[in-house]
Design a protein around this motif. Structure first.
Motif, mmCIF file in Angstrom:
data_model
loop_
_atom_site.group_PDB
_atom_site.id
_atom_site.type_symbol
_atom_site.label_atom_id
_atom_site.label_comp_id
_atom_site.label_asym_id
_atom_site.label_seq_id
_atom_site.Cartn_x
_atom_site.Cartn_y
_atom_site.Cartn_z
ATOM 1 N N UNK A 237 -25.037 -46.079 -97.092
ATOM 2 C CA UNK A 237 -26.198 -45.743 -97.921
ATOM 3 C C UNK A 237 -27.197 -44.884 -97.143
ATOM 4 N N UNK A 238 -27.570 -45.342 -95.947
ATOM 5 C CA UNK A 238 -28.541 -44.585 -95.149
ATOM 6 C C UNK A 238 -27.958 -43.263 -94.662
ATOM 7 N N UNK A 239 -26.658 -43.230 -94.422
ATOM 8 C CA UNK A 239 -26.020 -41.987 -93.989
ATOM 9 C C UNK A 239 -26.094 -40.931 -95.089
ATOM 10 N N UNK A 240 -25.845 -41.335 -96.336
ATOM 11 C CA UNK A 240 -25.922 -40.380 -97.458
ATOM 12 C C UNK A 240 -27.335 -39.833 -97.588
ATOM 13 N N UNK A 241 -28.331 -40.732 -97.568
ATOM 14 C CA UNK A 241 -29.729 -40.310 -97.733
ATOM 15 C C UNK A 241 -30.163 -39.417 -96.579
ATOM 16 N N UNK A 242 -29.906 -39.864 -95.366
ATOM 17 C CA UNK A 242 -30.393 -39.137 -94.190
ATOM 18 C C UNK A 242 -29.714 -37.779 -94.049
ATOM 19 N N UNK A 243 -28.377 -37.735 -94.169
ATOM 20 C CA UNK A 243 -27.656 -36.479 -93.966
ATOM 21 C C UNK A 243 -27.966 -35.457 -95.060
ATOM 22 N N UNK A 244 -28.078 -35.925 -96.312
ATOM 23 C CA UNK A 244 -28.365 -34.985 -97.399
ATOM 24 C C UNK A 244 -29.764 -34.399 -97.268
ATOM 25 N N UNK A 245 -30.746 -35.239 -96.937
ATOM 26 C CA UNK A 245 -32.104 -34.729 -96.779
ATOM 27 C C UNK A 245 -32.236 -33.855 -95.534
ATOM 28 N N UNK A 246 -31.509 -34.201 -94.484
ATOM 29 C CA UNK A 246 -31.631 -33.454 -93.229
ATOM 30 C C UNK A 246 -30.931 -32.101 -93.298
ATOM 31 N N UNK A 247 -29.740 -32.064 -93.919
ATOM 32 C CA UNK A 247 -28.925 -30.854 -93.889
ATOM 33 C C UNK A 247 -28.770 -30.185 -95.247
ATOM 34 N N UNK A 248 -29.211 -30.842 -96.319
ATOM 35 C CA UNK A 248 -29.026 -30.259 -97.648
ATOM 36 C C UNK A 248 -29.743 -28.937 -97.826
ATOM 37 N N UNK A 249 -30.973 -28.838 -97.317
ATOM 38 C CA UNK A 249 -31.742 -27.595 -97.451
ATOM 39 C C UNK A 249 -31.043 -26.450 -96.732
ATOM 40 N N UNK A 250 -30.539 -26.704 -95.524
ATOM 41 C CA UNK A 250 -29.835 -25.655 -94.776
ATOM 42 C C UNK A 250 -28.544 -25.232 -95.480
ATOM 43 N N UNK A 251 -27.863 -26.198 -96.100
ATOM 44 C CA UNK A 251 -26.643 -25.848 -96.830
ATOM 45 C C UNK A 251 -26.952 -24.948 -98.020
ATOM 46 N N UNK A 252 -28.006 -25.283 -98.755
ATOM 47 C CA UNK A 252 -28.384 -24.455 -99.904
ATOM 48 C C UNK A 252 -28.783 -23.047 -99.462
ATOM 49 N N UNK A 253 -29.566 -22.961 -98.394
ATOM 50 C CA UNK A 253 -29.998 -21.641 -97.912
ATOM 51 C C UNK A 253 -28.814 -20.812 -97.427
ATOM 52 N N UNK A 254 -27.836 -21.481 -96.819
ATOM 53 C CA UNK A 254 -26.652 -20.758 -96.350
ATOM 54 C C UNK A 254 -25.828 -20.237 -97.525
ATOM 55 N N UNK A 255 -25.630 -21.073 -98.545
ATOM 56 C CA UNK A 255 -24.845 -20.646 -99.703
ATOM 57 C C UNK A 255 -25.560 -19.584 -100.523
ATOM 58 N N UNK A 256 -26.902 -19.650 -100.541
ATOM 59 C CA UNK A 256 -27.685 -18.675 -101.305
ATOM 60 C C UNK A 256 -28.030 -17.431 -100.484
ATOM 61 N N UNK A 257 -27.676 -17.447 -99.192
ATOM 62 C CA UNK A 257 -27.953 -16.317 -98.291
ATOM 63 C C UNK A 257 -29.463 -16.027 -98.226
ATOM 64 N N UNK A 258 -30.267 -17.093 -98.035
ATOM 65 C CA UNK A 258 -31.712 -16.951 -97.936
ATOM 66 C C UNK A 258 -32.124 -16.775 -96.485
ATOM 67 N N UNK A 259 -33.116 -15.943 -96.280
ATOM 68 C CA UNK A 259 -33.627 -15.700 -94.932
ATOM 69 C C UNK A 259 -34.564 -16.831 -94.524
ATOM 70 N N UNK A 260 -34.408 -17.304 -93.302
ATOM 71 C CA UNK A 260 -35.256 -18.391 -92.809
ATOM 72 C C UNK A 260 -36.637 -17.902 -92.404
ATOM 73 N N UNK A 261 -36.823 -16.592 -92.259
ATOM 74 C CA UNK A 261 -38.120 -16.061 -91.834
ATOM 75 C C UNK A 261 -39.116 -15.973 -92.981
ATOM 76 N N UNK A 262 -38.636 -15.965 -94.204
ATOM 77 C CA UNK A 262 -39.527 -15.847 -95.351
ATOM 78 C C UNK A 262 -39.955 -17.226 -95.832
ATOM 79 N N UNK A 263 -41.154 -17.266 -96.385
ATOM 80 C CA UNK A 263 -41.693 -18.523 -96.887
ATOM 81 C C UNK A 263 -42.598 -18.240 -98.080
ATOM 82 N N UNK A 264 -42.916 -19.282 -98.805
ATOM 83 C CA UNK A 264 -43.847 -19.158 -99.908
ATOM 84 C C UNK A 264 -43.279 -18.365 -101.069
#
Length: 660
Positions: A237-264
């Motif tokens: 249970x904690x592994x699902x919550x922790x790993x998804x919150x920790x790495x989910x954003x990076x996975x989405x940005x990688x699949x969407x090809x979003x630049x990490x330097x941009x914000x807002x």
């Protein structure tokens, strides 16, 4: 009785109380209104509040129902979406991409068919209702028809029962074709979760990401609904919550090809332009809704702090769904007001980014909600955590400082409420008025605006707010002169010293401090068994006034505030003149006092002030410029002040160390 003569009528118009009262009411009703929403009306509002603080132009009939937070009421449309409405689990079929592309067209066709069916159903129900009414009327008129109808109903029921029995016997072998038993829950382990993460990272595969987000949704909704998965143990249970919150954003940005330097707003614009956004949009929405649901369900502070921190990192995905912003703000403001300092700080950063970085939330709405939560937290004196209150105050001042001009109008409106309550207390002297003013809600409300003025005075023209704050503070100090209210008076002195340091203006506080020194304390006071922290109360109990602890705490706090006042002007050319009268009154208090400890503190203070007077006087005798040369006067001893080498600054440093 005859008419009054000309002189009598003239006298009545000028002197009768009823005439004067009606004239004041008429004048208040027909007073010229300021321009709606105009920035130029600030001066008129300040003048109006100045009159209110004098307590002469207010109708006190309904002021006892006045609420300090009602001034910030904002009408919001469609504030929060229902979190119980779920989009369901994602499709894990390999052809989910084609399904998502055609989903919009199918939805439109389904909606059109549903609307057509609904109109047909309404017509059918209307016809059935009319037929039922006709049958009821006919049954009442003709008894024979009523018996015939009953026999027909009995025959119909027996026929239906016979058909059901035949159907059960004939379809016994085809049970699985029409019945849809519940799907079995699939087990989840740490190895399966790790495999899905590895497939998404290495191969940029969307299919395992759908399974991963379904598992995340099952963990977030654990115990609240039926799930596709069965979580084997707590570690999973904690592994699902922790790993998804920790790495989910990076996975989405990688699949969407979003630049990490941009914000807002730039990152949000890049997200909408991404070629993969249409494909991944349902997955991102599932992640956002599951995270928001988790935030409403979890009660552990550490987990909430971690979730809030990860939400801030994924705000670009929350901003992509405007319908999810109001419920997010609602729960985040609640956590900001009720959590500890870490959770409060993490929640505030989300609010600030939504306002300043993404522009997803209007400043008026955020200020309204945080101000209301701050005052609600301040109402219950038994549960006040003063470190948390000061943390919330600093957060609120930062939020208002995003747009000082807009927040200044909010400050004026709030101070208007404070001035009305203060004028009510000065005019009526009612216990209810004193209880409202001498409360943490009132004090903390004034405290945040004092901090707001002090933090922004050097960069913005808010001199009128400074003048208004000083008026309210002095009015509070005059309204509560007794020894039981010494903590409140010391807080007023602290506010005035803070405003004086922030604005560089001279604000007299010596008279208020010396009133505390000149109070006749009990000679044979004893040590209190349960000492009270003066900074944590506004009104002291009567039995505490006769204790020796009360005398020492009040004297030390008063000396600290007087030293803070003198330290600001210790290098000013007028310090010898400023300290002349206070030295006379301090020496008089020293002669009258009989407590050895208090006499020792006063003696040291008097000696240090006299040494600084001699130091400034010697330096002043050496200068050759005129008092009219303001530039030279302002630059007098300015090099010595930052170095803290003057006698009084050294003494003030030791006083501050003892206080902490």
């Amino acid at each position: 009785m005859g008419k009054l003569g000309k002189k009598a009528r003239k006298f009545a118009k000028k002197n009768l109380q009823s005439v004067l009262r009606n004239r004041r009411k008429t004048k208040a009703l027909f007073k010229r209104k300021s321009r709606k929403g105009g920035r130029d009306s600030t001066k008129e509002q300040v003048e109006k509040i100045t009159v209110l603080s004098n307590g002469r132009s207010i109708n006190f009939e309904r002021i006892h129902d006045l609420s300090l937070e009602n001034v910030f009421t904002v009408n919001e449309v469609h504030e929060a979406a229902d979190l119980s409405e779920s989009d369901g689990y994602l499709s894990e079929d390999s052809s989910c991409k084609d399904f998502r592309e055609t989903q919009g067209a199918r939805t439109n066709e389904g909606e059109a068919a549903a609307s057509f069916c609904s109109t047909q159903n309404e017509k059918t129900h209307a016809k059935l209702a009319r037929q039922k009414e006709k049958l009821e009327k006919l049954r009442k008129k003709d008894p024979k028809f009523s018996k015939l109808l009953e026999n027909f109903i009995v025959m119909d029921k027996t026929f239906q029962n016979g058909c059901e029995d035949e159907g059960d016997s004939s379809d016994e072998g085809d049970h699985g074709e029409f019945d849809h038993p519940k799907a079995k829950e699939r087990p989840l382990t740490n190895g399966i979760i790790a495999t899905w993460f590895r497939m998404v990272k290495d191969h940029n595969d969307v299919a395992p990401l759908s399974s991963l987000l379904n598992a995340y949704r099952a963990a977030c909704h654990y115990g609240t609904e039926a799930s596709l998965y069965r979580i084997e143990n707590r570690e999973t249970f904690y592994s699902i919550i922790f790993d998804t919150l920790s790495h989910g954003v990076d996975l989405f940005k990688c699949l969407l090809h979003l630049s990490s330097s941009r914000s807002g707003k730039e990152a949000l614009l890049e997200l909408n332009r991404s070629s993969m956004w249409k494909t991944l949009r349902p997955l991102v929405k599932s992640f956002v809704r599951s995270t928001l649901f988790l935030l409403n369900q979890v009660t552990d502070t550490d987990i909430l702090t971690f979730v809030a921190t990860r939400i801030r990192a994924s705000l670009v995905f929350f901003a992509a769904f405007p319908s999810q912003i109001p419920p997010l703000v609602k729960v985040i403001v609640h956590l900001w007001a009720t959590g500890d300092n870490k959770l409060s700080s993490a929640s505030f950063f989300i609010i600030r980014d939504l306002v300043a970085v993404f522009g997803s939330v209007d400043l008026d709405i955020s200020v309204s909600k945080t101000f209301s939560a701050f005052l609600s937290r301040s109402r219950v004196a038994e549960t006040i955590d003063f470190s948390h209150i000061s943390c919330m105050r600093d957060h609120f001042v930062q939020l208002c400082s995003i747009d000082v001009e807009t927040s200044s109008l909010k400050a004026l409106a709030s101070m208007n409420q404070l001035a009305k309550l203060l004028a009510w207390g000065e005019e009526t002297k009612k216990k209810e008025a004193f209880r409202k003013i001498c409360s943490w809600e009132y004090v903390n409300c004034l405290d945040i605006w004092v901090r707001f003025v002090g933090e922004n005075y050097s960069d913005y023209d808010i001199q009128q707010l400074l003048f208004l704050a000083i008026q309210i503070i002095n009015g509070m100090a005059r309204l509560f002169p007794g020894p039981r209210y010494f903590p409140l008076r010391l807080k007023c002195i602290e506010w005035l010293n803070f405003l004086s340091r922030s604005s560089g203006a001279f604000i007299p506080v010596v008279s208020t401090v010396l009133d505390i020194f000149e109070y006749k304390f009990a000679k044979d006071g004893r040590k209190a068994q349960n000492p009270i922290d003066i900074s944590s109360v506004l009104k002291l109990p009567k039995h505490y006034l006769k204790t020796k602890t009360f005398q020492e705490r009040c004297f030390s706090s008063a000396i600290e505030q007087l030293c803070a006042h003198f330290s600001q002007w210790s290098c000013h050319i007028s310090f010898p003149d400023l300290a002349a009268v206070p030295l006379i009154r301090l020496k008089k208090t020293f002669e009258i006092s009989t407590t050895e400890n208090l006499r020792r503190m006063l003696k040291r203070l008097i000696d240090q002030v006299e040494q600084n007077v001699d130091f400034v006087q010697r330096k002043r005798d050496e200068v050759s410029f005129s008092p009219h040369d303001h530039q030279s006067v302002d630059s007098f001893l300015q090099l010595e002040k930052p170095s803290l080498n003057t006698p009084f600054m050294q003494y003030y440093k030791s006083v501050v160390k003892l206080a902490f």
